[in-house]
Write an enzyme that holds these catalytic residues in place. Structure first.
Site: not given
Ligand code: IFG
Length: 493
Positions: A310
């Site tokens: 992200e």
């Molecule tokens: N995605 C984010 C996490 C977390 C997650 C919560 C990944 C690799 C959503 N990144 O999953 O930091 O916020 O379900």
């Protein structure tokens, strides 16, 4: 013998039982420090409920009273590999053998499950303590059987992490991935950059009810204690410092890490994708080299996770350049780089590991010879609610019932990625909505054992075959004091 999780490779029941009694002694062969420690750890699980002394003795010592209960290494049987074991129980003997010590540890976890649930009680229980006779031969399918614990959104102290290790190791998981830094918190002392923990350790996510939560961080002594505790249970700690995104805590601690030299304010919300290290500043790479250097020195395991997910506030070309430079820094400190699958956009060495979660770059990583860990969010993101009634958790990847977390096939999860690219599976427990060990246990149980089975047991499992075995574990978790979700998907015994 029909309540074992993970399901062993082969189970042949036989007639009769081996009774554990007050005169049972455990023979270690060879009585090396490591084999003796495994035997002592097993005895420590059996002593409280039975009240038996269960002394551990060298197998080549004076004749042992009572019937034989032995843990023995068999250097000749390499077919058992690094983690496999055989467990042969007759009315007169228990023989646990393995090629490597880890196999003795895993055989001990199976042995615990063959005893009545009351064996897991911390206080003396009425016996008897029968072990059903039979022959088990067991080796794992995947080498990476993991759980990720997010200690950045909310902090969980050493005692809580040890509890998680106990519960994960009981189901033969062998990797604990600690998500040590994110926008809302920095959780590991770095001596050369002291403000990271001092400032970054102050905050945590403010929960939806408006409550602020204390931060916290592991001193390097705390981290070493976690690593040692995990290693004694054959769990490798995989530390993650997420970068270049998910870095607000570091950017709040050190102004010079920001492109504009202005410190970012601490952040306690749950948005993602807004932070980025300054890709073009040399101090960024000194920072990373120092952090990874200190962490690598504290981490006996081969892996160091650099996150990489992200990075929405980082230009794509900058991101690729950044990942390639940081991967070289990790290699320079003698570790194998792990990253969320977005790192597949960069040029990777074949020793790299990409962790699949959602965005679709795992095949690009595998095409370069990198290995893949499967953490498909709709299946194993155990911070997702079970159903709409679940008080904790998020919903963005969908609701994850006990069946949803279990009833999928790793080998067909990623089209274009062949099984020999798969290192294994890893459940992920993000902690935006979790603040206590009770919350952690509620979301992990009963879903984590199913992921552990997908990692250990042969392909071809099905829900209808698993569900009755799981039903037998509720009583064990009650004896262990696990705060599990009593889902109606299972007819608890
Ligand atoms: N995605 C984010 C996490 C977390 C997650 C919560 C990944 C690799 C959503 N990144 O999953 O930091 O916020 O379900």
């Amino acid at each position: 013998m029909n309540q074992l999780i993970p399901l062993p490779t082969s189970v042949q029941p036989a007639d009769g039982v081996f009774l554990l009694t007050a005169d049972t002694t455990i023979a270690a062969n060879p009585a090396t420090a490591e084999v003796t420690a495994i035997a002592e750890l097993l005895a420590a699980h059996l002593r409280p409920a039975t009240g038996y002394p269960l002394p551990v003795r060298p197998a080549d010592g004076p004749p042992i009273s009572g019937r034989l209960f032995s843990l023995a290494l068999d250097p000749a049987d390499s077919s058992l590999g690094d983690e496999g074991y055989t467990l042969h129980i007759t009315p007169d003997t228990v023989r646990l053998t393995a090629h490597q010590p880890a196999g003795l540890f895993y055989g001990g976890q199976t042995l615990r499950q063959l005893l009545p649930p009351a064996i897991e009680s911390a206080t003396p229980q009425p016996g008897p303590w029968p072990l059903p006779a039979g022959m088990i031969r067991d080796t794992p399918r995947f080498v990476w059987r993991g759980l990720m614990l997010d200690v950045a959104r909310h902090f969980f102290g050493v005692a809580d992490v040890k509890r998680v290790i106990d519960l994960a190791a009981a189901y033969k998981l062998n990797r604990l991935h600690l998500h040590l830094a994110d926008d809302q918190g920095w959780r590991i002392e770095i001596k050369s950059w002291p403000e990271l923990a001092r400032v970054g350790g102050q905050t945590a996510v403010t929960t939806a009810d408006g409550r602020a939560w204390p931060g916290g961080y592991y001193t390097q002594a705390d981290y070493a204690e976690i690593v040692a505790y995990a290693a004694a249970r054959y769990v490798t700690v995989v530390p993650e410092i997420d970068m270049p995104g998910h870095t607000n805590a570091a950017l709040a601690a050190y102004a010079e890490l920001n492109a504009d030299d202005q410190p970012r304010p601490p952040y306690t919300g749950i948005e993602v994708g807004f932070s980025s290290l300054a890709i073009d500043k040399e101090i960024t790479y000194r920072f990373i080299d120092d952090v990874i250097g200190e962490l690598a020195a504290l981490t006996p395991g081969d892996y160091l996770h650099i996150g990489g997910d992200e990075a929405l506030a980082t230009d794509k070309a900058d991101y690729v350049r950044f990942i390639e430079r940081v991967a070289a820094i990790v290699a320079g400190h003698g570790k194998r780089v792990v990253g969320w699958e977005e790192i597949g956009q960069a040029h990777l060495s074949p020793t790299a590991v990409a962790q699949h979660w959602a965005p679709g770059h795992a095949a690009a990583a595998a095409a370069q010879g990198a290995k893949v860990i499967l953490s498909p969010a709709p299946r194993v993101y155990l911070d997702m609610k079970y159903d709409e009634a679940t008080p904790l958790g998020l919903v963005w990847a969908g609701k994850i019932s006990v069946r949803t977390a279990y009833d999928w096939q790793p080998e067909t999860q990623l089209p274009g990625v062949s099984e020999d690219s798969l290192l294994g599976v890893e459940a992920a427990l993000w902690a935006e909505t979790l603040t206590t060990i009770d919350d952690v246990e509620f979301m992990l149980f009963p879903r984590l054992p199913g992921v552990a089975e997908l990692g250990w047991s042969a392909a071809g499992r099905d829900w209808e075959g698993y569900r009755p075995r799981l039903a037998a574990h509720g009583a064990r978790w009650e004896a262990m004091g696990v705060n599990f979700h009593r889902t109606e998907e299972v007819d608890w015994e």
